[in-house]
Design a protein around this motif. Structure first.
Motif, mmCIF file in Angstrom:
data_model
loop_
_atom_site.group_PDB
_atom_site.id
_atom_site.type_symbol
_atom_site.label_atom_id
_atom_site.label_comp_id
_atom_site.label_asym_id
_atom_site.label_seq_id
_atom_site.Cartn_x
_atom_site.Cartn_y
_atom_site.Cartn_z
ATOM 1 N N ILE A 1 0.844 -1.205 0.000
ATOM 2 C CA ILE A 1 0.000 0.000 0.000
ATOM 3 C C ILE A 1 0.876 1.251 0.000
ATOM 4 N N TRP A 2 1.957 1.249 0.793
ATOM 5 C CA TRP A 2 2.872 2.398 0.780
ATOM 6 C C TRP A 2 3.436 2.614 -0.629
ATOM 7 N N ASP A 3 3.811 1.500 -1.298
ATOM 8 C CA ASP A 3 4.340 1.610 -2.659
ATOM 9 C C ASP A 3 3.283 2.182 -3.611
ATOM 10 N N ALA A 4 2.040 1.735 -3.458
ATOM 11 C CA ALA A 4 0.950 2.250 -4.300
ATOM 12 C C ALA A 4 0.716 3.731 -4.029
ATOM 13 N N LEU A 5 0.760 4.121 -2.749
ATOM 14 C CA LEU A 5 0.558 5.536 -2.407
ATOM 15 C C LEU A 5 1.684 6.404 -2.957
ATOM 16 N N ARG A 6 2.914 5.882 -2.913
ATOM 17 C CA ARG A 6 4.032 6.644 -3.471
ATOM 18 C C ARG A 6 3.842 6.820 -4.979
ATOM 19 N N ALA A 7 3.489 5.731 -5.662
ATOM 20 C CA ALA A 7 3.264 5.803 -7.107
ATOM 21 C C ALA A 7 2.143 6.797 -7.418
ATOM 22 N N ALA A 8 1.075 6.771 -6.626
ATOM 23 C CA ALA A 8 -0.044 7.697 -6.835
ATOM 24 C C ALA A 8 0.384 9.138 -6.577
ATOM 25 N N ALA A 9 1.185 9.352 -5.527
ATOM 26 C CA ALA A 9 1.639 10.706 -5.184
ATOM 27 C C ALA A 9 2.517 11.299 -6.278
ATOM 28 N N GLU A 10 3.230 10.433 -6.998
ATOM 29 C CA GLU A 10 4.162 10.901 -8.029
ATOM 30 C C GLU A 10 3.538 10.901 -9.429
ATOM 31 N N ALA A 11 2.283 10.464 -9.549
ATOM 32 C CA ALA A 11 1.616 10.374 -10.848
ATOM 33 C C ALA A 11 0.666 11.559 -11.066
ATOM 34 N N ASP A 12 0.159 11.686 -12.308
ATOM 35 C CA ASP A 12 -0.869 12.710 -12.534
ATOM 36 C C ASP A 12 -2.183 12.199 -11.932
ATOM 37 N N LEU A 13 -3.178 13.073 -11.841
ATOM 38 C CA LEU A 13 -4.396 12.741 -11.101
ATOM 39 C C LEU A 13 -5.153 11.522 -11.632
ATOM 40 N N SER A 14 -5.290 11.378 -12.953
ATOM 41 C CA SER A 14 -6.067 10.245 -13.466
ATOM 42 C C SER A 14 -5.355 8.918 -13.212
ATOM 43 N N LEU A 15 -4.038 8.903 -13.377
ATOM 44 C CA LEU A 15 -3.272 7.684 -13.085
ATOM 45 C C LEU A 15 -3.293 7.403 -11.580
ATOM 46 N N ALA A 16 -3.166 8.451 -10.768
ATOM 47 C CA ALA A 16 -3.208 8.292 -9.310
ATOM 48 C C ALA A 16 -4.534 7.657 -8.892
ATOM 49 N N GLN A 17 -5.637 8.104 -9.510
ATOM 50 C CA GLN A 17 -6.959 7.540 -9.199
ATOM 51 C C GLN A 17 -6.980 6.049 -9.528
ATOM 52 N N LEU B 1 -0.219 10.930 4.717
ATOM 53 C CA LEU B 1 0.824 11.474 3.848
ATOM 54 C C LEU B 1 0.978 12.964 4.100
ATOM 55 N N PRO B 2 2.205 13.410 4.327
ATOM 56 C CA PRO B 2 2.423 14.845 4.504
ATOM 57 C C PRO B 2 2.260 15.564 3.164
ATOM 58 N N LYS B 3 1.857 16.826 3.208
ATOM 59 C CA LYS B 3 1.645 17.598 1.985
ATOM 60 C C LYS B 3 2.893 17.646 1.104
ATOM 61 N N TYR B 4 4.080 17.630 1.724
ATOM 62 C CA TYR B 4 5.295 17.781 0.912
ATOM 63 C C TYR B 4 5.573 16.605 -0.021
ATOM 64 N N VAL B 5 4.930 15.458 0.192
ATOM 65 C CA VAL B 5 5.117 14.367 -0.783
ATOM 66 C C VAL B 5 4.074 14.434 -1.889
ATOM 67 N N LEU B 6 3.054 15.259 -1.707
ATOM 68 C CA LEU B 6 1.953 15.336 -2.662
ATOM 69 C C LEU B 6 2.031 16.533 -3.597
ATOM 70 N N SER B 7 2.659 17.619 -3.147
ATOM 71 C CA SER B 7 2.762 18.815 -3.988
ATOM 72 C C SER B 7 3.919 19.686 -3.494
ATOM 73 N N GLU B 8 4.241 20.682 -4.296
ATOM 74 C CA GLU B 8 5.322 21.589 -3.926
ATOM 75 C C GLU B 8 4.765 22.757 -3.119
ATOM 76 N N PRO B 9 5.552 23.276 -2.173
ATOM 77 C CA PRO B 9 5.090 24.434 -1.392
ATOM 78 C C PRO B 9 5.099 25.698 -2.255
ATOM 79 N N THR B 10 4.341 26.694 -1.825
ATOM 80 C CA THR B 10 4.297 27.961 -2.562
ATOM 81 C C THR B 10 5.593 28.751 -2.386
ATOM 82 N N ASN B 11 6.382 28.414 -1.357
ATOM 83 C CA ASN B 11 7.625 29.149 -1.115
ATOM 84 C C ASN B 11 8.854 28.318 -1.491
ATOM 85 N N LEU B 12 8.742 27.533 -2.568
ATOM 86 C CA LEU B 12 9.876 26.761 -3.086
ATOM 87 C C LEU B 12 10.841 27.753 -3.744
#
Length: 114
Positions: free
Chosen positions: A55-71, A99-110
């Motif tokens: 499940i962790w592997d699936a969540l990582r793959a989903a977090a790194e994929a675009d939305l339709s593939l993640a779904q 999952l922390p936000k930082y694995v799902l998207s980039e911060p606004t202050n990158l």
């Protein structure tokens, strides 16, 4: 009458559509390199928080994929999405995955790497 509202999710009977997390800000500005390091550290240690490696592997793959593939990934892995932005999920046995936000998207202050 048929069962018009049936779906594959258990519980409230609805499948949550995954969406991008809301914009967020890291406590201090960080570089892309620092962000990638934070992500690697999280994914390396995530299985120690409980749940299954699959499940962790699936969540990582989903977090790194675009939305339709993640779904498709979370649906096929049997992940129950509580928060549409993937911050809180469960597996079919009821184990919780946060999952922390930082694995799902980039911060606004990158900031740019120098």
């Amino acid at each position: 009458m048929g069962c018009a509202g049936s779906s594959q999710a258990k519980g409230d009977g609805t499948v949550k559509k995954i969406r991008k997390p809301k914009p967020w800000k890291h406590p201090q500005p960080i570089t892309k390199t620092q962000l990638m390091q934070l992500r690697e550290e999280f994914w390396d240690t995530a299985p120690h928080y409980g749940g299954t490696k699959e499940i962790w592997d699936a969540l990582r793959a989903a977090a790194e994929a675009d939305l339709s593939l993640a779904q498709a990934i979370v649906d096929s892995a049997g992940v129950i999405v509580q928060s549409a932005d993937l911050t809180i999920c469960y597996d079919e046995r009821g184990a919780k995955y946060e999952l922390p936000k930082y694995v799902l998207s980039e911060p606004t202050n990158l900031i740019q790497d120098s």
